[in-house]
Design a protein around this motif. Sequence first.
Motif, PDB file in Angstrom:
ATOM      1  N   SER A 169     -16.101 -51.036 115.732  1.00 33.85           N
ATOM      2  CA  SER A 169     -16.699 -49.748 115.412  1.00 33.85           C
ATOM      3  C   SER A 169     -15.850 -48.998 114.402  1.00 33.85           C
ATOM      4  CB  SER A 169     -16.846 -48.914 116.692  1.00 33.85           C
ATOM      5  OG  SER A 169     -17.347 -47.626 116.414  1.00 33.85           O
ATOM      6  N   THR A 170     -16.486 -48.039 113.762  1.00 33.01           N
ATOM      7  CA  THR A 170     -15.746 -47.072 112.930  1.00 33.01           C
ATOM      8  C   THR A 170     -15.262 -45.935 113.831  1.00 33.01           C
ATOM      9  OG1 THR A 170     -17.825 -45.981 112.417  1.00 33.01           O
ATOM     10  CG2 THR A 170     -17.005 -47.601 110.815  1.00 33.01           C
ATOM     11  N   PRO A 171     -14.324 -45.107 113.351  1.00 33.30           N
ATOM     12  CA  PRO A 171     -13.745 -44.067 114.207  1.00 33.30           C
ATOM     13  C   PRO A 171     -14.766 -43.099 114.807  1.00 33.30           C
ATOM     14  CG  PRO A 171     -12.438 -44.330 112.232  1.00 33.30           C
ATOM     15  CD  PRO A 171     -13.653 -45.164 112.042  1.00 33.30           C
ATOM     16  N   GLN A 172     -15.748 -42.668 114.017  1.00 35.56           N
ATOM     17  CA  GLN A 172     -16.695 -41.672 114.501  1.00 35.56           C
ATOM     18  C   GLN A 172     -17.476 -42.186 115.711  1.00 35.56           C
ATOM     19  OE1 GLN A 172     -16.354 -42.617 111.303  1.00 35.56           O
ATOM     20  NE2 GLN A 172     -15.316 -40.775 110.541  1.00 35.56           N
ATOM     21  N   ILE A 193     -17.657 -48.986  89.151  1.00 35.74           N
ATOM     22  CA  ILE A 193     -17.059 -47.660  89.025  1.00 35.74           C
ATOM     23  C   ILE A 193     -16.989 -47.102  90.446  1.00 35.74           C
ATOM     24  CG2 ILE A 193     -17.277 -45.353  88.037  1.00 35.74           C
ATOM     25  CD1 ILE A 193     -18.911 -46.628  85.765  1.00 35.74           C
ATOM     26  N   CYS A 194     -15.810 -46.778  90.878  1.00 36.41           N
ATOM     27  CA  CYS A 194     -15.587 -46.553  92.302  1.00 36.41           C
ATOM     28  C   CYS A 194     -14.891 -45.217  92.552  1.00 36.41           C
ATOM     29  CB  CYS A 194     -14.723 -47.701  92.841  1.00 36.41           C
ATOM     30  SG  CYS A 194     -14.492 -47.649  94.607  1.00 36.41           S
ATOM     31  N   VAL A 195     -15.354 -44.498  93.582  1.00 29.96           N
ATOM     32  CA  VAL A 195     -14.701 -43.280  94.051  1.00 29.96           C
ATOM     33  C   VAL A 195     -14.231 -43.551  95.482  1.00 29.96           C
ATOM     34  CG1 VAL A 195     -14.912 -40.797  94.478  1.00 29.96           C
ATOM     35  CG2 VAL A 195     -16.253 -41.874  92.652  1.00 29.96           C
ATOM     36  N   ASP A 196     -12.968 -43.955  95.623  1.00 28.79           N
ATOM     37  CA  ASP A 196     -12.366 -44.216  96.935  1.00 28.79           C
ATOM     38  C   ASP A 196     -13.233 -45.114  97.815  1.00 28.79           C
ATOM     39  OD1 ASP A 196     -10.068 -42.840  96.392  1.00 28.79           O
ATOM     40  OD2 ASP A 196     -10.843 -40.947  97.156  1.00 28.79           O
ATOM     41  N   MET A 197     -13.764 -46.180  97.251  1.00 27.28           N
ATOM     42  CA  MET A 197     -14.526 -47.181  98.013  1.00 27.28           C
ATOM     43  C   MET A 197     -13.887 -48.546  97.775  1.00 27.28           C
ATOM     44  SD  MET A 197     -17.126 -45.681  99.577  1.00 27.28           S
ATOM     45  CE  MET A 197     -18.406 -46.903  99.810  1.00 27.28           C
ATOM     46  N   LEU A 198     -14.283 -49.514  98.548  1.00 24.97           N
ATOM     47  CA  LEU A 198     -13.758 -50.882  98.460  1.00 24.97           C
ATOM     48  C   LEU A 198     -12.233 -50.859  98.510  1.00 24.97           C
ATOM     49  CD1 LEU A 198     -16.049 -52.579  95.818  1.00 24.97           C
ATOM     50  CD2 LEU A 198     -16.439 -52.170  98.237  1.00 24.97           C
ATOM     51  N   GLY A 199     -11.715 -50.040  99.371  1.00 25.26           N
ATOM     52  CA  GLY A 199     -10.260 -49.911  99.476  1.00 25.26           C
ATOM     53  C   GLY A 199      -9.737 -50.731 100.621  1.00 25.26           C
ATOM     54  N   GLU A 200      -9.364 -50.044 101.684  1.00 26.37           N
ATOM     55  CA  GLU A 200      -8.673 -50.678 102.801  1.00 26.37           C
ATOM     56  C   GLU A 200      -9.564 -51.713 103.475  1.00 26.37           C
ATOM     57  OE1 GLU A 200      -6.369 -46.519 103.618  1.00 26.37           O
ATOM     58  OE2 GLU A 200      -8.458 -46.852 104.139  1.00 26.37           O
ATOM     59  N   GLY A 201      -9.005 -52.886 103.678  1.00 21.98           N
ATOM     60  CA  GLY A 201      -9.691 -53.946 104.401  1.00 21.98           C
ATOM     61  C   GLY A 201     -10.643 -54.765 103.559  1.00 21.98           C
ATOM     62  N   PHE A 202     -10.952 -54.337 102.354  1.00 23.44           N
ATOM     63  CA  PHE A 202     -11.873 -55.074 101.506  1.00 23.44           C
ATOM     64  C   PHE A 202     -11.155 -56.255 100.870  1.00 23.44           C
ATOM     65  CE2 PHE A 202     -13.809 -55.752  97.262  1.00 23.44           C
ATOM     66  CZ  PHE A 202     -15.043 -56.207  97.697  1.00 23.44           C
ATOM     67  N   VAL A 208      -6.327 -51.321 116.010  1.00 21.54           N
ATOM     68  CA  VAL A 208      -6.649 -50.365 114.951  1.00 21.54           C
ATOM     69  C   VAL A 208      -6.295 -50.988 113.613  1.00 21.54           C
ATOM     70  CG1 VAL A 208      -6.206 -48.078 114.015  1.00 21.54           C
ATOM     71  CG2 VAL A 208      -6.239 -48.414 116.499  1.00 21.54           C
ATOM     72  N   ASP A 209      -7.307 -51.142 112.768  1.00 21.78           N
ATOM     73  CA  ASP A 209      -7.086 -51.696 111.436  1.00 21.78           C
ATOM     74  C   ASP A 209      -6.791 -50.546 110.465  1.00 21.78           C
ATOM     75  OD1 ASP A 209      -6.932 -53.629 109.471  1.00 21.78           O
ATOM     76  OD2 ASP A 209      -9.071 -53.534 108.997  1.00 21.78           O
ATOM     77  N   GLU A 210      -5.833 -50.763 109.566  1.00 25.18           N
ATOM     78  CA  GLU A 210      -5.379 -49.726 108.622  1.00 25.18           C
ATOM     79  C   GLU A 210      -4.946 -48.485 109.399  1.00 25.18           C
ATOM     80  OE1 GLU A 210      -4.910 -50.755 105.806  1.00 25.18           O
ATOM     81  OE2 GLU A 210      -6.260 -52.465 105.648  1.00 25.18           O
ATOM     82  N   ALA A 211      -3.898 -48.649 110.203  1.00 22.82           N
ATOM     83  CA  ALA A 211      -3.504 -47.639 111.195  1.00 22.82           C
ATOM     84  C   ALA A 211      -2.825 -46.420 110.602  1.00 22.82           C
ATOM     85  CB  ALA A 211      -2.572 -48.283 112.231  1.00 22.82           C
ATOM     86  N   HIS A 212      -2.572 -46.404 109.300  1.00 28.13           N
ATOM     87  CA  HIS A 212      -1.995 -45.182 108.746  1.00 28.13           C
ATOM     88  C   HIS A 212      -2.996 -44.033 108.806  1.00 28.13           C
ATOM     89  CE1 HIS A 212      -3.861 -47.481 105.466  1.00 28.13           C
ATOM     90  NE2 HIS A 212      -4.192 -46.304 104.942  1.00 28.13           N
ATOM     91  N   VAL A 261     -12.081 -52.871 118.521  1.00 31.76           N
ATOM     92  CA  VAL A 261     -11.488 -52.903 117.186  1.00 31.76           C
ATOM     93  C   VAL A 261     -12.025 -51.701 116.410  1.00 31.76           C
ATOM     94  CG1 VAL A 261     -11.204 -54.201 115.048  1.00 31.76           C
ATOM     95  CG2 VAL A 261     -11.355 -55.422 117.235  1.00 31.76           C
ATOM     96  N   VAL A 262     -11.129 -50.882 115.899  1.00 34.59           N
ATOM     97  CA  VAL A 262     -11.517 -49.694 115.134  1.00 34.59           C
ATOM     98  C   VAL A 262     -11.156 -49.937 113.672  1.00 34.59           C
ATOM     99  CG1 VAL A 262     -11.337 -47.193 114.944  1.00 34.59           C
ATOM    100  CG2 VAL A 262     -10.984 -48.291 117.163  1.00 34.59           C
ATOM    101  N   THR A 263     -12.164 -49.863 112.795  1.00 33.41           N
ATOM    102  CA  THR A 263     -11.976 -50.145 111.371  1.00 33.41           C
ATOM    103  C   THR A 263     -12.195 -48.868 110.555  1.00 33.41           C
ATOM    104  OG1 THR A 263     -14.287 -50.663 110.933  1.00 33.41           O
ATOM    105  CG2 THR A 263     -12.910 -52.442 111.790  1.00 33.41           C
ATOM    106  N   PRO A 264     -11.630 -48.800 109.332  1.00 34.72           N
ATOM    107  CA  PRO A 264     -11.707 -47.549 108.560  1.00 34.72           C
ATOM    108  C   PRO A 264     -13.060 -47.270 107.919  1.00 34.72           C
ATOM    109  CG  PRO A 264     -10.526 -49.196 107.315  1.00 34.72           C
ATOM    110  CD  PRO A 264     -10.778 -49.799 108.662  1.00 34.72           C
ATOM    111  N   SER A 265     -13.930 -48.293 107.768  1.00 42.95           N
ATOM    112  CA  SER A 265     -15.185 -48.076 107.042  1.00 42.95           C
ATOM    113  C   SER A 265     -16.258 -49.012 107.559  1.00 42.95           C
ATOM    114  CB  SER A 265     -14.982 -48.298 105.539  1.00 42.95           C
ATOM    115  OG  SER A 265     -14.698 -49.664 105.284  1.00 42.95           O
ATOM    116  N   VAL A 266     -17.495 -48.674 107.199  1.00 44.06           N
ATOM    117  CA  VAL A 266     -18.648 -49.495 107.597  1.00 44.06           C
ATOM    118  C   VAL A 266     -18.552 -50.877 106.964  1.00 44.06           C
ATOM    119  CG1 VAL A 266     -21.158 -49.720 107.407  1.00 44.06           C
ATOM    120  CG2 VAL A 266     -20.131 -47.503 107.967  1.00 44.06           C
TER     121      VAL A 266
END
Length: 957
Positions: free
Chosen positions: A134-137, A305-314, A157-161, A75-80
Motif C-alpha cells: 500500500s501507499t502511506p495514505q 518531462i517530469c515534475v518529481d515523478m519516476l523518482g524513488e523506487g522506479f 517501509v520502502d524509501e524510509a527517509h 509493505v509501504v511504498t512511496p507512490s502508486v
Amino acid sequence: MNNYFSKHYSAIRYPKQKSNGNGLRNAQIGAIHSINSFFTLRKNKAAIVVMPTGSGKTSVLMMSPYVLESKKVLVVTPSVLVRSQIVEDFGELRTLCKATVFQNSTIKPKVFELKNKYDEQYYNSILEANVVISTPQCALVLSQDQKAQKLFDLVLVDEAHHSPAKTWEEILVNMNLAKQILFTATPFRLDKKEIRGEIIYSYPLSMAYRDGIFGEIEYVPLEENDDKDILIATKAEKVFLSDKAQGLSHYLMIRTNSKKHAAELSELYARNTQLRLKNIDSSKSNKHVKEVVEQLKAGEVDGIICVDMLGEGFDFPNLKIAAIHSAHKSLANTLQFIGRFARTNSENIGTAKFIAMNDSELIIENNRLYSADAIWQDMIIDMSENKTNSEEELKQYFHDFEQRDNKSTNFEDDISLYNICPNCHAKIFKVSNFILDSKFPDLCKITTGVLVNKRENTIIVIGQEYVSPKWSNGDTLNDISHKLFIVHFQQSTNLLFIYSQLKSETIYEEIAKAYCGENNFYKVSRSEIHHVLGELRSFEIFNSGMLNRYAKAGETYRIMAGSDVSKSINPTTGKMFSPGHVFCKAQGLENNITIGYSSGSKIWSSAYLTIPEFVKWCDFNGTKIANPNITVKTETNYDLLPVPEELKQYPDNIFMWDFGGDTYITPPVFCIEQEGGYKSTLLDADLRINKINHAFISLTIYINGNTQELICNTSGIYSSKLDTIFLKDGRKEVSIAEYLNQNPLSFRTSNDILIIRNEVHKGDPNSIIFDQSNIKEINWKQYGTNVNNECNGKDSIHSALETILISNSSYSYIIYDHSSGEIADFITVEEMLNSFEVSLFHVKGMSATQYNSSVSDVYEVAGQAVKCLIWLKNKGTLINKIAQRRKSNKCKFLSGDHKGFLDSLKQNKPLVGRIIIVQPSISKTIPMPEKIQEVLGASNHYIRSSGSAAHFEIWGS
C-alpha cells in the motif's frame, strides 16, 4: 496461508552474483544477514537498512519475511507506480527467482494490493494474503484499525527517509508491536527529523561504485546565459543523438519543479528540437503514467518531462540523460535523483550525463554542486558518505543518553532527541565541583524525565512554564509552555554551560547550585568571555552595547545596531565606555560564523544546532574562554574599547560605593514594619565601608536602628554571618546579600578605576587632575560656626549654609533634605534665561584637628556627591524623588513652595546640574596631601564626565 513464510524458509538460498548477472550482490547478502542477526537480539526496535539506489533494496525487502519467518507483511511504498512494481515483483518472485534465491517452482506468496483507504470490505482479502502492499495514505487507515493491525507482525517501509513525515510516522507508531524494517538510500532528511530506528547495515556509495552498482556519472556544464532553457534543451538533444549514434540505449528525463514550467518546456522542446517527449506529473492518472513508461521502455518516445515523478523506487536503468532546468534543493533528493541515472543493471548503457547551467542556483552541504570544475564522481560519493556517517554518529551519540529518574513516561517515546535543535545560547559559570547524578531543580517543573550522557557530561530536560493568558487578569487559567534545558560540563576547563529557554538568573543559579553546590560556581569575567572573539577575522559588528564608566544620570549604557557599528566608535568613545555586549559576524577557520557575548557571562549565535553540535559549540568556545594566551584583535574600532580585567585583589584607594541603576529605578523595600506599612527602601539605608582588604570589602548597613555586616569577596559575591535584615524584591523576600548578589554595588578608586562584581574597568588616570581653583573659601567664623558640628543647632554648618543660601536672591527655590536616603543636604534651583540650574549641596563636619589632614573627612562626602548624580538624570527623576521625600516628611522648602517648584520645572527649559561639597576641613591655602588630592580630583573627573552635572565645586575654609 499464515505459515507461508515459515514453510518456505528452507527454500531460500544465498547465491553470490556470477558473471552472467545472476545471484545476490555483496550488498544484498550483507543486508539480509544483518536483518536476521538484528532481530535475534531486538524484537521491538526498528531496523534501518541503508543501500544506495540501484543496489537491490527491493530484493532484500522481499527476502526479509522469509528469513524472519513472518506471518503477514505490510509493505509501504512511496507512490502508486512503485506499489504496482512491487506487487508484480513480489507476487511472481521474479527478481528473486532470476537471482536463483528461489527456484521457479517455488510457491509464490499471495499478495494483496490495497489501492484504496482501508475499510471492513478489505478485511477478508487481507486475512487471506501473505503480503499487503500500500501507499502511506491507504496504509494509515489500515494501521488505525485495531482488528486489522494485529494481523501483521512485520512492516517494511520502502524509501524510509519519508518515515518522519506525519503519515508515515503514525503508521509506524500504530504498528509498533510488529517488527519494522526501514529501507533507504539516504538516511537523512532536509527537515532534519529523525528516521527512528537503529542503522543495522550501511552499504557505502564508494563500495557501490567499486562493485559496479553505481555507474559513471558526468556533468555537462553550460555557461551562464539568459536563454537557460533553450540552451539546456538543444544540448540535451545533442547528447541524446550522440549517445544513440554510439549504439547506447539511452533515454532522456527533463526535470523541472512546477507543472506550469513543465508545460512551457514541452512547447519549447517542440519548437527547438525534434525529441519525442511526454509529460508526467501528479495531475496525470496512474494509467497515463504507466502507458508513458511502457512507451519509454519500448523506445516509442525519447524521453519524459517530469515534475518529481519516476523518482524513488522506479527501476529503468536506461534512463541516462538528465536535462536539469530546475535543480533539487536538498542533498537527499539530489542523491536519489542522481541514483536513478547511475544504475548499471542493463545492456548497452554507458555514462550517466547531467546537463545543467553552470550558475549559482544550488549549493548543497556548502558545495556548489553544479560547478564546471566539480569532479562529480568523487564529490557525490563524498557528500553521500559524509552525511550518512554523520547520521550514524548522531544516532550513536543519542544512544549514550540514559534516563536517570523514576518518571513513568519514557523521554524518547514522547520526544526524539534527534529533533531537538536549540538556538545557540548559553550561560557560563566557572565551577569548582560538578556532580552529574544530582537532582534537577524542581523549579523547572520537569515533565518527561532527565536524560544524562555520562561520557559527555551532558543533561537534557524538558520542563513546563505556566503563564496566564494575556486576556486574563486572574490566575485560575494558565497556558502551558514546554521549555528546554541543557546542562553541559566541560571538564578540561571546569566550565559549566546552561541552556535555558527561561532566561532567568534564578533558574540559571538554581541549576548551577544543584550540580555544583552552594558557592562553587562563579560567572566568567568579561576579560575571559571576550576570548570568544579570538582566532577570528573579517569582523562585521552588528550590535554593540557599551557601559559608560562615568554616567549615572545620563547615558549609562549605549546600544548601537547596524551593518557595522564599529565605525561609530572613536578614541573619545574608548575613553568613556567599556564593552558591555557584542554580536558580530566573522570568518572562522572554515566558514563564516556569528558570535556574541554579554557581561552577564552569556554567549550566543544565530545558529540552530543539534544537541551534539551544540555541545561541540560550547566546548569550542569554552576552550577559547579558558585560554589565557588568546589575543583578540577585530581590526575594527571596537578594539578602542578597553575590555575589563578580572579582579584579583581590591585596591586600597577605593573612595566610594554606589548602587546599581536598577536599584535606583525600583528600590526594594525593607521588611521592617512602620506606621502605615513597609516604607523604608534600600535607598534610605546608610551603608558604610568598614574595611578594605585585598581579599574582601567589609560593609555595614544601617536602617531604622537595625544593622548588619556584609562581606564582598573578589568574585563579587556578598555574604553575611547572620542575616537580620530582609528586603521585599518584587514578590520575593530576600536577604541583603542575596539582593546585592543580583544587583551588585559598584566601587570607584581615586585613579579612575570602576569595579563591578569581579570586573575592573580601567579609565585614564592621567586625566585626573586636582585643581585648587575648585575650592571656594568660606569664612565660617563670620557665621559663628563650629566646623565640627555638622547639623545640630545654630552654630552648625547646616545653619551657616542655610544663611548663605537664603541671602542669595537668585535662588528661586531652596530645599532642605537632610536625612537617610537624601538627595542632598540642600537643593537650590536658579531659573536662568534658557535653563534651570539645580545645585546639590553635600555637607560633612570636620573631625580632624588640622586642615587638609584627614582623608576620612573627604571620603564620605565625596562619595555622596558622586552618588547624587542619579537624581539629575532628568527633570522627571528629580521631581519624583522630591515628591517621595515630601511624602515621608523628609524634606521641606526653605524658599518657594512645592507647587511653584513643579510649575517652574515643567517649563520647556533644560536642567543643568551643579554638585557642591561643603567641608570646612578642606583649605585652599594650606598644602594638601596627595591622597586627598586624588579623591577630590577623581570626584571632579567623574562628575564632569557624567554628562549630568556641568560644575563641581568645594566650599571649604
